[in-house]
Design a protein around this motif. Structure first.
Motif, PDB file in Angstrom:
ATOM      1  N   LYS A  23      36.213  75.511 -36.649  1.00  0.00           N
ATOM      2  CA  LYS A  23      36.861  75.789 -35.363  1.00  0.00           C
ATOM      3  C   LYS A  23      35.964  76.634 -34.459  1.00  0.00           C
ATOM      4  CE  LYS A  23      40.776  73.699 -34.894  1.00  0.00           C
ATOM      5  NZ  LYS A  23      40.937  72.744 -33.774  1.00  0.00           N
ATOM      6  N   ILE A  24      35.267  77.592 -35.051  1.00  0.00           N
ATOM      7  CA  ILE A  24      34.352  78.420 -34.273  1.00  0.00           C
ATOM      8  C   ILE A  24      33.222  77.557 -33.714  1.00  0.00           C
ATOM      9  CG2 ILE A  24      32.678  80.316 -34.408  1.00  0.00           C
ATOM     10  CD1 ILE A  24      34.528  81.524 -36.601  1.00  0.00           C
ATOM     11  N   GLU A  26      33.414  74.450 -32.972  1.00  0.00           N
ATOM     12  CA  GLU A  26      33.981  73.621 -31.907  1.00  0.00           C
ATOM     13  C   GLU A  26      34.131  74.383 -30.591  1.00  0.00           C
ATOM     14  OE1 GLU A  26      37.571  72.208 -33.692  1.00  0.00           O
ATOM     15  OE2 GLU A  26      36.490  70.954 -35.152  1.00  0.00           O
ATOM     16  N   HIS A  27      34.171  75.710 -30.671  1.00  0.00           N
ATOM     17  CA  HIS A  27      34.254  76.532 -29.459  1.00  0.00           C
ATOM     18  C   HIS A  27      32.876  76.772 -28.833  1.00  0.00           C
ATOM     19  CE1 HIS A  27      38.257  78.340 -31.093  1.00  0.00           C
ATOM     20  NE2 HIS A  27      38.464  77.244 -30.394  1.00  0.00           N
ATOM     21  N   ASN A  28      31.819  76.386 -29.549  1.00  0.00           N
ATOM     22  CA  ASN A  28      30.465  76.678 -29.084  1.00  0.00           C
ATOM     23  C   ASN A  28      29.643  75.449 -28.714  1.00  0.00           C
ATOM     24  OD1 ASN A  28      29.705  79.749 -29.384  1.00  0.00           O
ATOM     25  ND2 ASN A  28      31.038  79.274 -31.126  1.00  0.00           N
ATOM     26  N   TYR A  29      30.197  74.250 -28.944  1.00  0.00           N
ATOM     27  CA  TYR A  29      29.464  73.018 -28.627  1.00  0.00           C
ATOM     28  C   TYR A  29      30.400  72.024 -27.950  1.00  0.00           C
ATOM     29  CZ  TYR A  29      26.057  74.888 -31.966  1.00  0.00           C
ATOM     30  OH  TYR A  29      25.153  75.697 -32.628  1.00  0.00           O
ATOM     31  N   LYS A 180      25.912  83.957 -35.022  1.00  0.00           N
ATOM     32  CA  LYS A 180      25.850  84.184 -33.578  1.00  0.00           C
ATOM     33  C   LYS A 180      24.441  84.589 -33.156  1.00  0.00           C
ATOM     34  CE  LYS A 180      28.061  86.756 -29.823  1.00  0.00           C
ATOM     35  NZ  LYS A 180      29.050  87.827 -29.475  1.00  0.00           N
ATOM     36  N   TRP A 185      25.318  81.603 -30.422  1.00  0.00           N
ATOM     37  CA  TRP A 185      26.711  81.274 -30.104  1.00  0.00           C
ATOM     38  C   TRP A 185      27.293  82.262 -29.107  1.00  0.00           C
ATOM     39  CZ3 TRP A 185      29.014  80.031 -35.630  1.00  0.00           C
ATOM     40  CH2 TRP A 185      28.454  78.812 -36.079  1.00  0.00           C
ATOM     41  N   LYS A 186      28.172  81.760 -28.247  1.00  0.00           N
ATOM     42  CA  LYS A 186      28.822  82.591 -27.238  1.00  0.00           C
ATOM     43  C   LYS A 186      30.000  83.368 -27.815  1.00  0.00           C
ATOM     44  CE  LYS A 186      26.168  81.001 -23.935  1.00  0.00           C
ATOM     45  NZ  LYS A 186      25.097  81.843 -23.349  1.00  0.00           N
ATOM     46  N   THR A 187      30.696  82.748 -28.744  1.00  0.00           N
ATOM     47  CA  THR A 187      31.898  83.386 -29.280  1.00  0.00           C
ATOM     48  C   THR A 187      32.017  83.150 -30.776  1.00  0.00           C
ATOM     49  OG1 THR A 187      34.327  83.501 -29.165  1.00  0.00           O
ATOM     50  CG2 THR A 187      33.312  81.349 -28.756  1.00  0.00           C
ATOM     51  N   ASP A 189      35.111  84.526 -32.045  1.00  0.00           N
ATOM     52  CA  ASP A 189      36.535  84.843 -32.186  1.00  0.00           C
ATOM     53  C   ASP A 189      37.198  83.758 -33.024  1.00  0.00           C
ATOM     54  OD1 ASP A 189      36.167  87.027 -30.585  1.00  0.00           O
ATOM     55  OD2 ASP A 189      36.851  86.035 -28.748  1.00  0.00           O
ATOM     56  N   HIS A 190      38.140  84.160 -33.878  1.00  0.00           N
ATOM     57  CA  HIS A 190      38.731  83.154 -34.758  1.00  0.00           C
ATOM     58  C   HIS A 190      40.057  83.611 -35.347  1.00  0.00           C
ATOM     59  CE1 HIS A 190      36.685  85.912 -37.533  1.00  0.00           C
ATOM     60  NE2 HIS A 190      37.528  85.501 -38.457  1.00  0.00           N
TER      61      HIS A 190
END
Length: 224
Positions: A23-24, A26-29, A180, A185-187, A189-190
């Motif tokens: 999930k993390i 998926e938030h970065n790409y 990161k 990576w930008k985030t 958070d999870h």
């Protein structure tokens, strides 16, 4: 993705916190540049069958896959998460036992398999040195009851030569900071996903059970 950036392969070992890490990712790409390996839908064989240009457009390839995907990409690096082997097996058993959607649930719950019988049944190759099996790249090992020292040596060598970050479930947040830092990576958070709730801890298990798990995972213990 620029030509200088390698594709990122997330080798997701079951019950290591990998669903949370997915999930993390998926938030970065961008989603169109992520290839998700999903049994019965998007297999790794489907990915390898794509034209070269199509394969290399993906920034991320992730899922339960064996080492070796990089050989069909122009440039790639790996990440993975390892977990203390005994704890990983306990998590696997109670996750299967309590999850009716799992492919092995009927065999375990319906057959009233104890964790000892589950280990000895051979129904899941992941229970016997599963981390070494996946990292060795020897896919045929899933058909074999026996893992070998050769597989352990291969797994160790692959981790050293091909992985940008190797995290640990037990130090998950520290592992995210490394990811990161090294991947930009930008985030990170999870929310924790796919965890096995209310399962017994190692300290609550009989010593004979723990020794049996260790017996089936000597190579994973060495790797860890």
């Amino acid at each position: 993705m620029t030509p200088s950036q390698p594709s990122l392969i997330f080798l997701h070992i079951p019950k290591t916190g990998g669903r949370t890490l997915e999930k993390i990712i998926e938030h970065n790409y961008p989603p169109q540049f992520i290839y998700n390996v999903v049994p019965g839908r998007n297999s790794i064989m489907d990915f390898k069958a794509l034209p070269d240009d199509a394969r290399n457009q993906y920034q991320v390839i992730k899922g339960h896959l064996f080492f070796g995907v990089h050989t069909c990409l122009s440039k790639a690096t790996y990440i993975t998460i390892l977990r203390e082997p005994v704890d990983r097996i306990l998590s696997n058993y109670y996750f299967v036992l309590r999850n009716p959607k799992h492919a092995l649930h009927k065999k375990v719950a319906g057959g009233k398999l104890t964790i000892e019988k589950y280990l000895e049944s051979g129904v899941n190759p992941q229970l016997e040195n599963g981390q070494v099996r996946m990292l060795s790249g020897m896919e045929e090992s899933v058909l074999s009851e026996e893992s070998t020292q050769e597989m352990l040596n291969l797994a160790k060598g692959h981790l050293v030569r091909h992985f940008t970050v190797v995290g640990l479930t037990e130090r998950f947040n520290d592992s995210l900071l490394l990811l990161k830092k090294h991947l930009g990576w930008k985030t990170i958070d999870h929310q924790v996903l796919n965890a096995t709730p209310n399962r017994p801890s190692k300290s609550e298990m009989a010593s004979s059970t723990l020794k049996l798990i260790e017996k089936y995972n000597q190579l994973d213990l060495d790797l860890y």
